[in-house]
Design an enzyme around this catalytic site. Structure first.
Site, PDB file in Angstrom:
ATOM      1  N   TYR A  54     -16.966  -3.236  10.583  1.00 22.64           N
ATOM      2  CA  TYR A  54     -17.274  -3.257   9.148  1.00 22.64           C
ATOM      3  C   TYR A  54     -18.693  -3.798   8.923  1.00 22.64           C
ATOM      4  CZ  TYR A  54     -12.222  -2.546   8.252  1.00 22.64           C
ATOM      5  OH  TYR A  54     -10.938  -2.058   8.221  1.00 22.64           O
ATOM      6  N   SER A 154      -3.749   0.364  15.253  1.00 22.62           N
ATOM      7  CA  SER A 154      -4.077   0.953  13.952  1.00 22.62           C
ATOM      8  C   SER A 154      -4.220   2.465  14.122  1.00 22.62           C
ATOM      9  CB  SER A 154      -5.367   0.349  13.389  1.00 22.62           C
ATOM     10  OG  SER A 154      -5.667   0.958  12.147  1.00 22.62           O
ATOM     11  N   GLN A 180      -1.319  -0.756  11.774  1.00 19.36           N
ATOM     12  CA  GLN A 180      -2.085  -0.745  10.513  1.00 19.36           C
ATOM     13  C   GLN A 180      -2.359   0.721  10.133  1.00 19.36           C
ATOM     14  OE1 GLN A 180      -6.177  -2.417   8.578  1.00 19.36           O
ATOM     15  NE2 GLN A 180      -4.986  -3.865   9.733  1.00 19.36           N
ATOM     16  N   PRO A 211      -4.405   1.337  -0.191  1.00 19.06           N
ATOM     17  CA  PRO A 211      -3.274   1.562  -1.098  1.00 19.06           C
ATOM     18  C   PRO A 211      -3.674   2.317  -2.362  1.00 19.06           C
ATOM     19  CG  PRO A 211      -3.981  -0.731  -1.196  1.00 19.06           C
ATOM     20  CD  PRO A 211      -4.723  -0.100  -0.049  1.00 19.06           C
ATOM     21  N   LEU A 212      -4.970   2.289  -2.712  1.00 19.76           N
ATOM     22  CA  LEU A 212      -5.427   3.021  -3.906  1.00 19.76           C
ATOM     23  C   LEU A 212      -6.208   4.268  -3.513  1.00 19.76           C
ATOM     24  CD1 LEU A 212      -6.555  -0.044  -6.099  1.00 19.76           C
ATOM     25  CD2 LEU A 212      -4.421   1.268  -6.234  1.00 19.76           C
ATOM     26  N   ALA A 213      -6.047   4.705  -2.262  1.00 15.84           N
ATOM     27  CA  ALA A 213      -6.783   5.873  -1.765  1.00 15.84           C
ATOM     28  C   ALA A 213      -8.274   5.751  -2.098  1.00 15.84           C
ATOM     29  CB  ALA A 213      -6.189   7.173  -2.317  1.00 15.84           C
ATOM     30  N   GLY A 286      -8.210  -3.879  -1.480  1.00 10.95           N
ATOM     31  CA  GLY A 286      -9.662  -3.990  -1.360  1.00 10.95           C
ATOM     32  C   GLY A 286     -10.246  -4.070  -2.763  1.00 10.95           C
ATOM     33  N   ASN A 296      -5.462  -6.492  -9.491  1.00 12.02           N
ATOM     34  CA  ASN A 296      -4.599  -6.021  -8.403  1.00 12.02           C
ATOM     35  C   ASN A 296      -3.497  -7.017  -8.049  1.00 12.02           C
ATOM     36  OD1 ASN A 296      -6.256  -3.838  -8.467  1.00 12.02           O
ATOM     37  ND2 ASN A 296      -7.369  -4.322  -6.586  1.00 12.02           N
TER      38      ASN A 296
END
Ligand SMILES: NC(=O)c1ccc[n+]([C@@H]2O[C@H](COP(=O)([O-])OP(=O)(O)OC[C@H]3O[C@@H](n4cnc5c(N)ncnc54)[C@H](OP(=O)(O)O)[C@@H]3O)[C@@H](O)[C@H]2O)c1
Length: 320
Positions: A54, A154, A180, A211-213, A286, A296
């Protein structure tokens, strides 16, 4: 906030957690990171997700510095990192899970995080060119050396996860405990059928991502790509196709009235939907700004509103 066991391990994670992909360094500096992590922690989040790759390592540096500044008791939270893509181009340092890379990679992550150990270390993707015994032994050694407490996978295929578990069990080594995978209202097809034997048969944990694409499930892309969104970031142009896909946008629009009826925003509705799945240990959220974290974290309030009738209605409008 409720806490769920990470699979059949003894450790518990908050049902909502917080990760730093895309955001830390690229969209948020240290000050924002501290603020967002503090809001999440105050809401009960105890798991913070990260990865070597990242922001080319900068995300780990920011999270480590934020944790120093925040000064929380080490026992009160978990931190992860993930290894696979590497930070260098050498033949043994990129897209690999070879022993040398893994053992050196964890040291680099710990240095950037300025920590003695991470709680979870994931193999960020599978590397079919490295034998499973080499991967399992290296991850076992990372744990034995006290550099991680648990390890996981993952986006591995279920068969490879089973192979890793069985090899570890046969040889009395630390086995992977958690996958993951991506999981949200629009991307869930792999999760249920493929991973079923791993979750049911082995009590594998799951810490799910996007989770929110990437924000699509907030409705923010309904009228194009907002200038201040992930979809407008120069290095994430590859996401634009999925964020402007007509079929997905139609599904998002169809979900909106169900969320409204619940009194939830589309974001909190979509996060709360993920929490319905009993195989999920934690949903990694995120955010690029603190207001999103505030919003959230409210998702936990809507979990009970997902009756079997509401779940069926959701599947109906998604044409499942
Ligand atoms: N293992 C893996 O391969 C993998 C892959 C991806 C992610 N992950 C992990 O999963 C975590 C979560 O993934 P993700 O960041 O893709 O999650 P996501 O929930 O799908 O997307 C988060 C993004 O959506 C937007 N957003 C979030 N809440 C919002 C709200 N209430 N209103 C409006 N916009 C909102 C923000 O972007 P903008 O404000 O910029 O639009 C935010 O950064 C990552 O941080 C990482 O730890 C793992």
């Amino acid at each position: 906030m409720k806490y769920r066991h990470l699979g059949k391990s003894g450790i518990k994670v908050s049902e909502l957690s917080f990760g730093s992909w895309v955001t830390f360094h690229t969209q948020s500096g240290l000050k924002d990171a501290i603020e967002m992590m503090a809001v999440a922690y105050d809401a009960g989040v105890n798991f913070f997700d990260n990865a070597e790759v990242y922001a080319g390592g900068k995300s780990e540096e920011i999270m480590g510095a934020a944790l120093k500044k925040l000064g929380w008791r080490r026992g009160s939270y978990l931190v992860s990192t993930k290894l696979f893509w590497g930070l260098h181009d050498g033949p043994n340092e990129k897209d690999t899970l070879n022993r040398k890379y893994l053992l050196e990679g964890i040291d680099g992550s710990l240095q950037r995080l300025d920590m003695d150990y991470v709680d979870l270390c994931y193999c960020h993707r599978d590397d079919p060119s490295t034998p499973i015994e080499e991967i399992v032994w290296a991850m076992h050694n990372i744990i034995e050396r006290g550099k991680a407490l648990y390890w996981g996978t993952s986006e591995w295929e279920a068969d490879r996860i089973l192979e890793a578990i069985e090899f570890a069990e046969r040889n009395h080594l630390h086995k992977p405990m958690v996958e993951q995978p991506v999981y949200n209202l629009l991307q869930r097809h792999r999760f249920a059928p493929e991973y079923e034997p791993v979750y049911r048969g082995h009590g594998y944990g799951s810490t799910t991502w996007s989770p929110l694409a990437s924000g699509l499930l907030t409705g923010k892309y309904n009228n194009g790509i907002p200038k201040d969104s992930r979809g407008a970031l120069p290095t994430y142009e590859w996401l634009q196709e999925s964020l402007t896909d007509a079929d997905s946008l139609a599904k998002v629009a169809a979900l909106q009235p169900i969320a409204e009826q619940m009194g939830a925003s589309l974001a909190t509705f979509s996060l709360a939907w993920c929490l319905q799945n009993p195989h999920i240990s934690t949903v990694i959220t995120g955010a690029s700004r603190v207001e999103q974290v505030h919003e959230n974290m409210k998702a936990t309030e809507f979990v009970d509103a997902f009756t079997p009738e509401v779940m069926a209605e959701i599947d109906r409008v998604l044409d499942l």
